[in-house]
Design an enzyme around this catalytic site. Sequence first.
Site, PDB file in Angstrom:
ATOM      1  N   ARG A 149       0.831  -1.204   0.000  1.00 51.44           N
ATOM      2  CA  ARG A 149       0.000   0.000   0.000  1.00 51.44           C
ATOM      3  C   ARG A 149       0.867   1.255   0.000  1.00 51.44           C
ATOM      4  O   ARG A 149       0.517   2.260  -0.629  1.00 51.44           O
ATOM      5  CB  ARG A 149      -0.972  -0.002   1.189  1.00 51.44           C
ATOM      6  CG  ARG A 149      -2.041   1.065   1.084  1.00 51.44           C
ATOM      7  CD  ARG A 149      -3.150   0.838   2.091  1.00 51.44           C
ATOM      8  NE  ARG A 149      -3.995  -0.274   1.713  1.00 51.44           N
ATOM      9  CZ  ARG A 149      -5.057  -0.188   0.918  1.00 51.44           C
ATOM     10  NH1 ARG A 149      -5.383   0.968   0.376  1.00 51.44           N
ATOM     11  NH2 ARG A 149      -5.780  -1.251   0.644  1.00 51.44           N
ATOM     12  N   HIS A 207       2.138   1.550  -3.556  1.00 49.16           N
ATOM     13  CA  HIS A 207       1.038   1.985  -4.418  1.00 49.16           C
ATOM     14  C   HIS A 207       0.744   3.464  -4.208  1.00 49.16           C
ATOM     15  O   HIS A 207       0.495   4.205  -5.175  1.00 49.16           O
ATOM     16  CB  HIS A 207      -0.206   1.147  -4.121  1.00 49.16           C
ATOM     17  CG  HIS A 207      -1.374   1.461  -4.995  1.00 49.16           C
ATOM     18  ND1 HIS A 207      -2.430   2.244  -4.574  1.00 49.16           N
ATOM     19  CD2 HIS A 207      -1.648   1.129  -6.278  1.00 49.16           C
ATOM     20  CE1 HIS A 207      -3.304   2.353  -5.556  1.00 49.16           C
ATOM     21  NE2 HIS A 207      -2.861   1.695  -6.593  1.00 49.16           N
TER      22      HIS A 207
END
Length: 203
Positions: free
Chosen positions: A35, A38
């Site tokens: 995450r 990303h």
Amino acid sequence: MRRTVHPIETESYRIMRSRADFDRFEPLTREVVERVVHTTADPSWTGEVVADEAALRQGRDALLAGAPLITDVRMVASGITAREVRIGLDFPGVTELAASEGLTRSAAGMRLAAAEHPRGAVWAVGNAPTALLELLRLAENGELEPALIVGVPVGFVGAVDSKAALRRSGLPAVSTLTERGGAAIAAAAINALLYWAEPGGNR
């Protein structure tokens, strides 16, 4: 906690995984690192995030059980939409405490928040090294027992030292190795804990 994943996000994760190796991470650590990568579109973060699987699970369990979630600044809180968040700077008396004790406002906010939530809260520091150092001081004095500290302050003054001190403390924690960090990184780590679903995450 479940959510609907947009096809664009699914494709983004596919591309990301083709460019970086996440297989070496344990499951929940992988979710956090993915995450963060990303969020930044920067695979180099795979070598930046330091986390312990057991600490992450403890923090996640606390969040899902309704433990308080406290951030140092509003920018961290704005990136977390699935949970109510308390912000250290918004606690009454921050300005007065900072002035009387010679603290930064971020550190004063952490002190006031810890007085109200001394046991079992999850803390996310994405801006001020002084906020993280205050949490460490409180824990060392027995005034704070966190479920997890996401300690990723950013900057050239104090950020590296505060995060190294967090790792030395033995507290359950997520940190980064260098000056890099910030509100988006702190929010990404918390969101990873909130949205992850065993055994393979939510994608």
